[in-house]
Scaffold this motif. Structure first.
Motif, PDB file in Angstrom:
ATOM      1  N   LEU A 176      43.660  51.715  40.980  1.00 40.17           N
ATOM      2  CA  LEU A 176      43.947  53.084  40.540  1.00 40.17           C
ATOM      3  C   LEU A 176      43.135  53.454  39.305  1.00 40.17           C
ATOM      4  O   LEU A 176      42.704  54.594  39.157  1.00 40.17           O
ATOM      5  N   ARG A 177      42.901  52.497  38.426  1.00 41.50           N
ATOM      6  CA  ARG A 177      42.131  52.751  37.209  1.00 41.50           C
ATOM      7  C   ARG A 177      40.637  52.823  37.472  1.00 41.50           C
ATOM      8  O   ARG A 177      39.871  53.310  36.633  1.00 41.50           O
ATOM      9  N   THR A 178      40.202  52.350  38.644  1.00 41.91           N
ATOM     10  CA  THR A 178      38.778  52.332  38.947  1.00 41.91           C
ATOM     11  C   THR A 178      38.216  53.738  39.119  1.00 41.91           C
ATOM     12  O   THR A 178      37.080  54.019  38.707  1.00 41.91           O
ATOM     13  N   VAL A 179      38.995  54.642  39.709  1.00 45.75           N
ATOM     14  CA  VAL A 179      38.494  56.000  39.965  1.00 45.75           C
ATOM     15  C   VAL A 179      38.117  56.706  38.667  1.00 45.75           C
ATOM     16  O   VAL A 179      36.984  57.192  38.525  1.00 45.75           O
ATOM     17  N   PRO A 180      39.014  56.810  37.671  1.00 46.69           N
ATOM     18  CA  PRO A 180      38.591  57.445  36.415  1.00 46.69           C
ATOM     19  C   PRO A 180      37.481  56.682  35.707  1.00 46.69           C
ATOM     20  O   PRO A 180      36.641  57.284  35.035  1.00 46.69           O
ATOM     21  N   ALA A 181      37.439  55.348  35.861  1.00 45.73           N
ATOM     22  CA  ALA A 181      36.364  54.569  35.259  1.00 45.73           C
ATOM     23  C   ALA A 181      35.002  54.946  35.873  1.00 45.73           C
ATOM     24  O   ALA A 181      33.997  55.071  35.160  1.00 45.73           O
ATOM     25  N   LEU A 182      34.979  55.170  37.176  1.00 46.22           N
ATOM     26  CA  LEU A 182      33.745  55.595  37.842  1.00 46.22           C
ATOM     27  C   LEU A 182      33.347  56.993  37.408  1.00 46.22           C
ATOM     28  O   LEU A 182      32.152  57.286  37.216  1.00 46.22           O
ATOM     29  N   LEU A 183      34.312  57.876  37.247  1.00 47.18           N
ATOM     30  CA  LEU A 183      34.013  59.249  36.820  1.00 47.18           C
ATOM     31  C   LEU A 183      33.439  59.300  35.418  1.00 47.18           C
ATOM     32  O   LEU A 183      32.655  60.199  35.088  1.00 47.18           O
ATOM     33  N   ARG A 184      33.820  58.312  34.587  1.00 41.90           N
ATOM     34  CA  ARG A 184      33.285  58.267  33.227  1.00 41.90           C
ATOM     35  C   ARG A 184      31.859  57.756  33.223  1.00 41.90           C
ATOM     36  O   ARG A 184      31.138  57.916  32.238  1.00 41.90           O
ATOM     37  N   GLY A 185      31.424  57.138  34.316  1.00 43.39           N
ATOM     38  CA  GLY A 185      30.065  56.606  34.397  1.00 43.39           C
ATOM     39  C   GLY A 185      29.959  55.276  33.698  1.00 43.39           C
ATOM     40  O   GLY A 185      30.943  54.654  33.315  1.00 43.39           O
ATOM     41  N   GLY A 186      28.747  54.820  33.497  1.00 43.52           N
ATOM     42  CA  GLY A 186      28.532  53.544  32.832  1.00 43.52           C
ATOM     43  C   GLY A 186      27.731  52.582  33.678  1.00 43.52           C
ATOM     44  O   GLY A 186      26.935  51.810  33.186  1.00 43.52           O
ATOM     45  N   GLY A 187      27.978  52.632  34.991  1.00 45.27           N
ATOM     46  CA  GLY A 187      27.143  51.870  35.918  1.00 45.27           C
ATOM     47  C   GLY A 187      27.240  50.373  35.756  1.00 45.27           C
ATOM     48  O   GLY A 187      28.035  49.844  34.998  1.00 45.27           O
ATOM     49  N   ALA A 188      26.415  49.696  36.507  1.00 44.20           N
ATOM     50  CA  ALA A 188      26.444  48.231  36.540  1.00 44.20           C
ATOM     51  C   ALA A 188      25.093  47.673  36.190  1.00 44.20           C
ATOM     52  O   ALA A 188      24.083  48.331  36.228  1.00 44.20           O
TER      53      ALA A 188
END
Length: 227
Positions: free
Chosen positions: A214-226
Protein backbone atom coordinates in the motif's frame (compact mmCIF):
# COMPACT_ATOMS: atom_id res chain seq x y z
CA UNK A 1 13.60 -17.16 -21.78
CA UNK A 2 16.34 -18.68 -19.68
CA UNK A 3 15.89 -19.57 -16.05
CA UNK A 4 19.14 -20.01 -14.16
CA UNK A 5 19.41 -22.02 -11.00
CA UNK A 6 22.57 -22.11 -8.98
CA UNK A 7 24.23 -21.17 -5.75
CA UNK A 8 26.59 -18.35 -4.97
CA UNK A 9 29.20 -19.47 -2.50
CA UNK A 10 29.29 -16.20 -0.57
CA UNK A 11 25.74 -16.56 0.71
CA UNK A 12 25.26 -18.30 3.98
CA UNK A 13 21.89 -19.24 5.36
CA UNK A 14 20.87 -16.61 7.87
CA UNK A 15 19.91 -17.59 11.40
CA UNK A 16 16.33 -18.58 11.96
CA UNK A 17 14.74 -18.13 8.56
CA UNK A 18 11.42 -16.33 9.13
CA UNK A 19 9.64 -17.94 6.20
CA UNK A 20 6.00 -18.60 6.95
CA UNK A 21 4.78 -22.15 6.43
CA UNK A 22 1.46 -23.87 5.93
CA UNK A 23 -1.67 -21.83 5.15
CA UNK A 24 0.10 -18.50 5.67
CA UNK A 25 2.76 -19.36 3.08
CA UNK A 26 0.09 -20.52 0.64
CA UNK A 27 -1.86 -17.28 1.18
CA UNK A 28 1.27 -15.21 0.57
CA UNK A 29 2.11 -17.02 -2.67
CA UNK A 30 -1.51 -16.92 -3.86
CA UNK A 31 -1.70 -13.17 -3.31
CA UNK A 32 1.62 -12.71 -5.13
CA UNK A 33 0.50 -14.63 -8.20
CA UNK A 34 -3.03 -13.19 -8.36
CA UNK A 35 -1.87 -9.58 -7.94
CA UNK A 36 1.05 -10.02 -10.35
CA UNK A 37 -1.20 -11.45 -13.08
CA UNK A 38 -3.78 -8.71 -12.50
CA UNK A 39 -1.09 -6.03 -12.74
CA UNK A 40 0.30 -7.58 -15.94
CA UNK A 41 -3.14 -7.32 -17.52
CA UNK A 42 -3.53 -3.70 -16.36
CA UNK A 43 -0.11 -2.52 -17.56
CA UNK A 44 0.14 -4.64 -20.71
CA UNK A 45 -0.68 -1.74 -23.07
CA UNK A 46 1.75 0.70 -21.39
CA UNK A 47 4.40 -2.03 -21.53
CA UNK A 48 3.88 -2.32 -25.29
CA UNK A 49 4.34 1.46 -25.66
CA UNK A 50 7.51 1.30 -23.56
CA UNK A 51 8.85 -1.52 -25.73
CA UNK A 52 8.24 0.54 -28.88
CA UNK A 53 9.96 3.59 -27.35
CA UNK A 54 13.04 1.54 -26.48
CA UNK A 55 13.27 0.06 -29.97
CA UNK A 56 12.84 3.48 -31.60
CA UNK A 57 15.69 4.93 -29.55
CA UNK A 58 18.65 3.24 -31.16
CA UNK A 59 17.26 -0.26 -31.56
CA UNK A 60 18.64 -3.13 -29.56
CA UNK A 61 16.79 -5.57 -27.31
CA UNK A 62 13.78 -4.33 -25.36
CA UNK A 63 14.37 -6.52 -22.33
CA UNK A 64 17.48 -6.58 -20.19
CA UNK A 65 18.25 -9.96 -18.62
CA UNK A 66 20.59 -10.09 -15.68
CA UNK A 67 21.69 -12.71 -13.16
CA UNK A 68 20.56 -11.83 -9.65
CA UNK A 69 20.83 -13.56 -6.29
CA UNK A 70 17.58 -14.77 -4.77
CA UNK A 71 16.45 -16.72 -1.74
CA UNK A 72 19.15 -18.93 -0.17
CA UNK A 73 21.65 -17.71 -2.76
CA UNK A 74 19.82 -19.19 -5.74
CA UNK A 75 20.74 -17.32 -8.92
CA UNK A 76 17.94 -16.43 -11.35
CA UNK A 77 17.49 -14.30 -14.45
CA UNK A 78 15.85 -10.98 -13.62
CA UNK A 79 13.89 -9.16 -16.32
CA UNK A 80 13.84 -5.39 -16.81
CA UNK A 81 13.18 -2.98 -19.61
CA UNK A 82 16.55 -1.98 -21.04
CA UNK A 83 17.50 1.52 -19.90
CA UNK A 84 21.18 1.59 -20.94
CA UNK A 85 23.12 1.76 -24.14
CA UNK A 86 24.73 -1.45 -25.26
CA UNK A 87 28.35 -2.09 -24.37
CA UNK A 88 28.66 -0.07 -21.16
CA UNK A 89 30.50 -1.24 -18.05
CA UNK A 90 29.60 -1.02 -14.37
CA UNK A 91 32.96 0.11 -12.94
CA UNK A 92 31.50 3.36 -11.56
CA UNK A 93 28.62 1.52 -9.88
CA UNK A 94 30.99 -1.01 -8.30
CA UNK A 95 33.09 1.80 -6.88
CA UNK A 96 30.00 3.57 -5.53
CA UNK A 97 28.79 0.42 -3.76
CA UNK A 98 32.27 -0.19 -2.32
CA UNK A 99 32.41 3.37 -0.96
CA UNK A 100 28.96 3.03 0.62
CA UNK A 101 29.89 -0.27 2.28
CA UNK A 102 32.97 1.45 3.72
CA UNK A 103 30.57 3.92 5.34
CA UNK A 104 31.40 6.88 3.09
CA UNK A 105 28.76 9.51 2.39
CA UNK A 106 28.04 9.28 -1.36
CA UNK A 107 24.90 11.43 -1.31
CA UNK A 108 24.85 14.05 -4.08
CA UNK A 109 21.99 16.49 -4.59
CA UNK A 110 19.92 14.53 -2.08
CA UNK A 111 20.44 11.20 -3.86
CA UNK A 112 22.78 8.27 -3.28
CA UNK A 113 22.23 6.95 -6.80
CA UNK A 114 24.89 6.99 -9.48
CA UNK A 115 24.23 10.44 -10.94
CA UNK A 116 24.71 11.43 -14.58
CA UNK A 117 25.36 7.87 -15.65
CA UNK A 118 26.39 8.16 -19.33
CA UNK A 119 25.16 4.62 -20.00
CA UNK A 120 21.48 5.55 -19.47
CA UNK A 121 19.39 6.49 -22.51
CA UNK A 122 16.81 9.29 -22.56
CA UNK A 123 13.97 6.79 -22.49
CA UNK A 124 15.81 4.84 -19.82
CA UNK A 125 16.15 7.93 -17.64
CA UNK A 126 12.37 8.40 -17.66
CA UNK A 127 11.75 4.71 -17.00
CA UNK A 128 14.13 4.76 -14.03
CA UNK A 129 12.58 7.86 -12.49
CA UNK A 130 9.14 6.25 -12.63
CA UNK A 131 10.41 2.69 -11.91
CA UNK A 132 8.53 1.51 -15.01
CA UNK A 133 11.71 -0.30 -16.08
CA UNK A 134 10.93 -2.87 -13.38
CA UNK A 135 7.49 -3.85 -14.68
CA UNK A 136 8.79 -7.03 -16.41
CA UNK A 137 9.72 -8.35 -12.96
CA UNK A 138 6.03 -9.12 -12.53
CA UNK A 139 6.81 -12.17 -14.69
CA UNK A 140 9.59 -13.08 -12.24
CA UNK A 141 6.98 -12.99 -9.49
CA UNK A 142 4.64 -15.29 -11.41
CA UNK A 143 7.52 -17.71 -12.10
CA UNK A 144 8.40 -17.82 -8.40
CA UNK A 145 11.83 -16.16 -8.69
CA UNK A 146 10.60 -13.22 -6.64
CA UNK A 147 7.80 -12.08 -4.37
CA UNK A 148 5.91 -8.81 -4.57
CA UNK A 149 7.58 -7.71 -1.31
CA UNK A 150 11.10 -8.48 -0.14
CA UNK A 151 14.71 -7.27 -0.26
CA UNK A 152 15.99 -5.92 -3.55
CA UNK A 153 17.44 -8.75 -5.70
CA UNK A 154 21.15 -7.98 -5.78
CA UNK A 155 23.87 -8.69 -8.29
CA UNK A 156 26.28 -11.55 -7.67
CA UNK A 157 29.24 -9.24 -7.11
CA UNK A 158 27.15 -7.15 -4.70
CA UNK A 159 26.33 -10.27 -2.68
CA UNK A 160 30.05 -11.03 -2.45
CA UNK A 161 30.66 -7.54 -1.01
CA UNK A 162 27.85 -7.52 1.57
CA UNK A 163 29.01 -7.91 5.20
CA UNK A 164 28.12 -11.36 6.63
CA UNK A 165 25.89 -9.88 9.36
CA UNK A 166 23.31 -9.13 6.66
CA UNK A 167 23.09 -12.72 5.37
CA UNK A 168 19.54 -12.97 6.74
CA UNK A 169 18.30 -10.91 3.78
CA UNK A 170 18.82 -14.02 1.63
CA UNK A 171 16.54 -16.21 3.76
CA UNK A 172 13.45 -14.69 2.11
CA UNK A 173 12.55 -14.21 -1.56
CA UNK A 174 13.66 -10.93 -3.14
CA UNK A 175 10.86 -8.49 -3.86
CA UNK A 176 9.57 -6.18 -6.55
CA UNK A 177 9.12 -3.65 -3.76
CA UNK A 178 10.21 -3.62 -0.15
CA UNK A 179 10.91 -1.67 3.01
CA UNK A 180 13.88 0.10 1.38
CA UNK A 181 11.76 1.30 -1.55
CA UNK A 182 9.14 2.89 0.70
CA UNK A 183 11.63 4.33 3.19
CA UNK A 184 13.62 6.71 1.02
CA UNK A 185 15.18 4.59 -1.74
CA UNK A 186 17.46 6.94 -3.70
CA UNK A 187 18.24 8.95 -0.56
CA UNK A 188 19.57 5.84 1.21
CA UNK A 189 22.91 4.17 0.61
CA UNK A 190 23.76 0.49 0.48
CA UNK A 191 24.38 0.10 4.22
CA UNK A 192 21.04 1.78 4.95
CA UNK A 193 19.37 -0.62 2.53
CA UNK A 194 20.97 -3.64 4.19
CA UNK A 195 19.90 -2.49 7.65
CA UNK A 196 16.34 -2.07 6.39
CA UNK A 197 16.51 -5.54 4.81
CA UNK A 198 17.56 -7.06 8.15
CA UNK A 199 14.77 -5.19 9.91
CA UNK A 200 12.26 -6.37 7.32
CA UNK A 201 13.30 -10.00 7.76
CA UNK A 202 12.97 -9.78 11.56
CA UNK A 203 9.49 -8.23 11.36
CA UNK A 204 8.19 -9.98 8.24
CA UNK A 205 4.52 -10.96 8.33
CA UNK A 206 1.80 -11.30 5.73
CA UNK A 207 0.14 -8.10 6.92
CA UNK A 208 3.37 -6.11 7.05
CA UNK A 209 3.87 -7.07 3.40
CA UNK A 210 0.38 -5.79 2.58
CA UNK A 211 1.26 -2.52 4.30
CA UNK A 212 4.41 -2.15 2.21
CA UNK A 213 2.41 -2.79 -0.96
CA UNK A 214 0.00 0.00 0.00
CA UNK A 215 2.89 2.37 0.73
CA UNK A 216 4.52 1.59 -2.61
CA UNK A 217 2.00 3.57 -4.67
CA UNK A 218 2.66 6.97 -3.01
CA UNK A 219 6.39 6.15 -2.99
CA UNK A 220 6.28 5.68 -6.78
CA UNK A 221 4.33 8.91 -7.23
CA UNK A 222 7.03 10.78 -5.33
CA UNK A 223 9.60 9.47 -7.82
CA UNK A 224 13.18 8.65 -6.98
CA UNK A 225 13.70 5.67 -9.24
CA UNK A 226 16.10 2.80 -8.87
CA UNK A 227 19.75 2.13 -9.37
Amino acid sequence: MSHDTGETSAIADGPGSPDLTGPAALARRTVDVVLAVLLIVIVLLPMLFIACAIRLEGGGPVLFRQRRVGQHGRVFTLLKFRTMRLGGDDAALRELIARELRGEDTCEDGSSKLNRDPRVTRTGNLLRRTSFDELPQLFNVVRGDMALVGPRPCLEWEAEMFPPEFASRFTVPPGLTGLWQVSGRSRLGTLDMLRLDARYVRQRTFWSDMGILLRTVPALLRGGGAR
